[in-house]
Design a protein around this motif. Structure first.
Motif, PDB file in Angstrom:
ATOM      1  N   PRO A 149       0.809  -1.228   0.000  1.00  0.00           N
ATOM      2  CA  PRO A 149       0.000   0.000   0.000  1.00  0.00           C
ATOM      3  C   PRO A 149       0.837   1.271   0.000  1.00  0.00           C
ATOM      4  CG  PRO A 149      -0.873  -1.563   1.601  1.00  0.00           C
ATOM      5  CD  PRO A 149       0.443  -2.125   1.127  1.00  0.00           C
ATOM      6  N   HIS A 153       0.563   5.252  -2.003  1.00  0.00           N
ATOM      7  CA  HIS A 153       0.585   6.559  -1.350  1.00  0.00           C
ATOM      8  C   HIS A 153       1.747   7.397  -1.864  1.00  0.00           C
ATOM      9  CE1 HIS A 153      -2.685   5.813   1.430  1.00  0.00           C
ATOM     10  NE2 HIS A 153      -2.148   4.645   1.760  1.00  0.00           N
ATOM     11  N   VAL A 182      -6.708   1.248  -1.239  1.00  0.00           N
ATOM     12  CA  VAL A 182      -6.182   2.569  -0.864  1.00  0.00           C
ATOM     13  C   VAL A 182      -7.207   3.657  -1.182  1.00  0.00           C
ATOM     14  CG1 VAL A 182      -4.378   4.260  -1.466  1.00  0.00           C
ATOM     15  CG2 VAL A 182      -3.768   1.885  -1.050  1.00  0.00           C
TER      16      VAL A 182
END
Length: 208
Positions: A149, A153, A182
Motif C-alpha cells: 500500500p 501513497h 487505498v
C-alpha cells in the motif's frame, strides 16, 4: 454520472508495453541454458527483490542459475540483462500516445511500476517520452513493490492528488485490488479495447 478524475496512473509492463514476445523469452532461455517452463517459473521467483533494488543483476541471475546447477560469467549476465531489457521495450503505442495526450486535456499522469534498476536505467536512456509524465515511481527507487500500500501513497503524494481523484491501470489483479483498497479507482488491463470501454462507462476522460 462518470467519476471526475485529475490523474491517470499507468503500470509499465503489459500496459504501456506489449506482452513479452515469445522470441524474447527464447533468447533468455538460450542464454541461461534453462529450457521449458522451468525458466519462466524461475524468472519470476526471484523478481521482487530484484525489482525492489535489494539484489543486483548478478545475484538475480545467479539465483536462477543455481537452481539449474548453472553459473554465469559477468559477460553472460550482461547479455541476459540486455535480453531482459529488450523484452520489456516493445511499446503499446496506442496506450502510450493516449497517456502522452492526457496532459493537454488537463490530466496529470504517472508511471507506477515494479522495475529493477537495470531496466529503469535502460528505459530512461532510450525513451525520451518518460519526461512527459507528471511523476514516476519505480520500485527500485523506493525500495518497495506493488502491491505494498505504501507505494500507492508514494505516487499519490508525487502527483498531489487524493486517491479518489486517480485512476490506476495494471495488468495484475492483486495490484489493482491493492490500489482500490487505498481508495484509487483501478482497472485490470487486458487490452486497449477493453480498457477503453470501461473508461467510457465510468470516467470523464478523452477516448483511448
Amino acid at each position: 454520472m462518470p467519476t471526475e478524475l485529475k490523474a491517470v496512473i499507468f503500470d509499465y509492463g503489459r500496459v504501456l508495453t506489449l506482452e513479452q514476445a515469445p522470441e524474447d523469452m527464447q533468447v533468455m532461455k538460450r542464454l541461461s541454458g534453462i529450457d521449458g517452463d522451468g525458466f519462466e517459473a524461475l524468472y519470476w521467483k526471484y523478481r521482487n527483490p530484484y525489482d525492489a533494488g535489494e539484489t543486483t543483476a548478478a545475484e538475480y541471475w545467479g539465483s536462477i542459475g543455481a537452481e539449474a546447477a548453472r553459473t554465469y560469467s559477468s559477460a553472460e549476465i550482461e547479455e541476459l540483462v540486455k535480453a531482459d531489457n529488450l523484452s520489456w521495450s516493445r511499446m503499446n503505442e496506442r496506450v502510450l500516445q493516449w497517456a502522452l495526450a492526457l496532459p493537454d486535456a488537463g490530466f496529470k499522469t504517472a508511471i507506477l511500476s515494479n522495475m529493477h534498476p537495470d531496466l529503469r536505467h535502460y528505459i530512461a536512456k532510450h525513451n525520451h517520452w518518460l519526461a512527459n509524465f507528471t511523476h514516476t515511481v519505480f520500485s527500485c527507487d523506493v525500495g518497495m513493490v506493488k502491491p505494498d500500500p505504501a507505494i500507492y501513497h508514494c505516487v499519490l503524494s508525487g502527483l498531489g492528488v487524493r486517491p479518489e481523484e486517480a485512476l490506476f491501470l495494471d495488468d495484475r489483479l492483486p495490484n489493482v485490488d491493492a490500489a482500490e483498497r487505498v481508495g484509487i479507482h483501478a482497472i485490470v488491463f487486458r487490452s486497449a479495447d477493453q480498457v477503453s470501454e470501461e473508461i467510457a462507462l465510468r470516467f470523464s476522460l478523452p477516448k483511448l
